[in-house]
Write a protein that holds these residues in place. Sequence first.
Motif, PDB file in Angstrom:
ATOM      1  N   GLN A  37     -11.155   0.646   0.430  1.00 50.36           N
ATOM      2  CA  GLN A  37     -12.392   0.084   0.997  1.00 50.36           C
ATOM      3  C   GLN A  37     -13.039  -0.851  -0.011  1.00 50.36           C
ATOM      4  OE1 GLN A  37     -15.611   2.091   3.616  1.00 50.36           O
ATOM      5  NE2 GLN A  37     -16.059   2.771   1.557  1.00 50.36           N
ATOM      6  N   LYS A  38     -13.510  -2.000   0.449  1.00 54.36           N
ATOM      7  CA  LYS A  38     -14.344  -2.841  -0.415  1.00 54.36           C
ATOM      8  C   LYS A  38     -15.281  -3.699   0.430  1.00 54.36           C
ATOM      9  CE  LYS A  38     -10.358  -5.869  -1.241  1.00 54.36           C
ATOM     10  NZ  LYS A  38      -9.325  -6.190  -2.242  1.00 54.36           N
ATOM     11  N   ARG A  39     -16.432  -3.983  -0.175  1.00 53.20           N
ATOM     12  CA  ARG A  39     -17.437  -4.828   0.481  1.00 53.20           C
ATOM     13  C   ARG A  39     -17.288  -6.218  -0.110  1.00 53.20           C
ATOM     14  NH1 ARG A  39     -22.841  -3.831   2.827  1.00 53.20           N
ATOM     15  NH2 ARG A  39     -24.307  -5.434   2.163  1.00 53.20           N
ATOM     16  N   ILE A  40     -17.068  -7.185   0.752  1.00 54.80           N
ATOM     17  CA  ILE A  40     -16.830  -8.556   0.297  1.00 54.80           C
ATOM     18  C   ILE A  40     -17.603  -9.510   1.200  1.00 54.80           C
ATOM     19  CG2 ILE A  40     -14.497  -8.046  -0.536  1.00 54.80           C
ATOM     20  CD1 ILE A  40     -13.442  -9.515   2.000  1.00 54.80           C
ATOM     21  N   VAL A  73     -17.281  -4.994   5.281  1.00 48.91           N
ATOM     22  CA  VAL A  73     -16.566  -3.933   4.562  1.00 48.91           C
ATOM     23  C   VAL A  73     -15.158  -3.885   5.143  1.00 48.91           C
ATOM     24  CG1 VAL A  73     -16.465  -1.485   3.987  1.00 48.91           C
ATOM     25  CG2 VAL A  73     -18.686  -2.647   4.111  1.00 48.91           C
ATOM     26  N   VAL A  74     -14.189  -4.240   4.307  1.00 44.21           N
ATOM     27  CA  VAL A  74     -12.786  -4.174   4.742  1.00 44.21           C
ATOM     28  C   VAL A  74     -12.222  -2.850   4.254  1.00 44.21           C
ATOM     29  CG1 VAL A  74     -12.395  -6.648   4.903  1.00 44.21           C
ATOM     30  CG2 VAL A  74     -12.026  -5.518   2.717  1.00 44.21           C
ATOM     31  N   GLN A  75     -11.407  -2.227   5.087  1.00 45.88           N
ATOM     32  CA  GLN A  75     -10.944  -0.885   4.741  1.00 45.88           C
ATOM     33  C   GLN A  75      -9.589  -0.604   5.385  1.00 45.88           C
ATOM     34  OE1 GLN A  75     -14.243   0.733   7.965  1.00 45.88           O
ATOM     35  NE2 GLN A  75     -14.426   1.452   5.895  1.00 45.88           N
ATOM     36  N   ILE A 136      -1.471  -1.288  -4.949  1.00 47.03           N
ATOM     37  CA  ILE A 136      -2.101  -0.412  -5.948  1.00 47.03           C
ATOM     38  C   ILE A 136      -3.557  -0.078  -5.595  1.00 47.03           C
ATOM     39  CG2 ILE A 136      -3.098  -2.081  -7.593  1.00 47.03           C
ATOM     40  CD1 ILE A 136      -1.482  -0.550  -9.772  1.00 47.03           C
ATOM     41  N   GLU A 137      -4.131  -0.811  -4.625  1.00 48.49           N
ATOM     42  CA  GLU A 137      -5.519  -0.546  -4.209  1.00 48.49           C
ATOM     43  C   GLU A 137      -5.605   0.448  -3.067  1.00 48.49           C
ATOM     44  OE1 GLU A 137      -8.070  -4.527  -4.787  1.00 48.49           O
ATOM     45  OE2 GLU A 137      -6.293  -4.820  -3.515  1.00 48.49           O
ATOM     46  N   ILE A 138      -4.471   0.856  -2.514  1.00 49.66           N
ATOM     47  CA  ILE A 138      -4.471   1.770  -1.367  1.00 49.66           C
ATOM     48  C   ILE A 138      -4.013   3.138  -1.866  1.00 49.66           C
ATOM     49  CG2 ILE A 138      -3.596   2.196   0.952  1.00 49.66           C
ATOM     50  CD1 ILE A 138      -2.981  -0.859   1.089  1.00 49.66           C
ATOM     51  N   ILE A 139      -4.958   4.074  -1.870  1.00 50.98           N
ATOM     52  CA  ILE A 139      -4.675   5.369  -2.474  1.00 50.98           C
ATOM     53  C   ILE A 139      -4.796   6.451  -1.406  1.00 50.98           C
ATOM     54  CG2 ILE A 139      -5.365   6.996  -4.284  1.00 50.98           C
ATOM     55  CD1 ILE A 139      -6.744   3.959  -5.183  1.00 50.98           C
ATOM     56  N   GLY A 140      -3.667   6.924  -0.927  1.00 46.29           N
ATOM     57  CA  GLY A 140      -3.646   7.882   0.177  1.00 46.29           C
ATOM     58  C   GLY A 140      -3.849   9.317  -0.308  1.00 46.29           C
TER      59      GLY A 140
END
Length: 140
Positions: A37-40, A73-75, A136-140
């Motif tokens: 998740q990040k707010r951009i 917010v993309v997630q 590397i930004e997707i942590i399940g």
Amino acid sequence: MAVERTLSIIKPDATARNLTGQINARFEAAELRIVAQKRIRMNREQADMFYAVHKERAFYGDLCEFMASGPVVVQVLEGEDAIARNRELMGDTNPANADEGTIRKDFGESIEANSVHGSDSPETAEWEIACFFSRIEIIG
Ligand code: CMP
């Protein structure tokens, strides 16, 4: 049912009204895990690229302008049947036609300012996730 990942966007109309937490609570209550998740704030070129599949549609320019008009917010959501499950939670594209209890019915303001976006197929999900997140930004 397979475990899937889908790209979700909480749109500028919803971030403006401080609805990120309420929308995320719906995903989690439906057993979708927010694994990235990040707010951009997208610029116009990025919005044009993301929605290029709609570039022949009359609403394309306004849609891209709107998506670049404020924070999003993309997630990445992960879970059993995540693509269809998220689309059920979102409801119809047009909030006026959405079922009671869906995110767009409860929060959407118009067909454009409809609060959330979600991928519509496994192929689209893979492409859309790669627009915003590296592995590397997707942590399940
Ligand atoms: P979304 O799921 O983000 O995918 C494309 C978006 O285009 C859609 O949600 C709507 O917000 C927006 N849109 C604007 N006008 C229309 C329209 N007439 N038909 C479909 N989608 C529209």
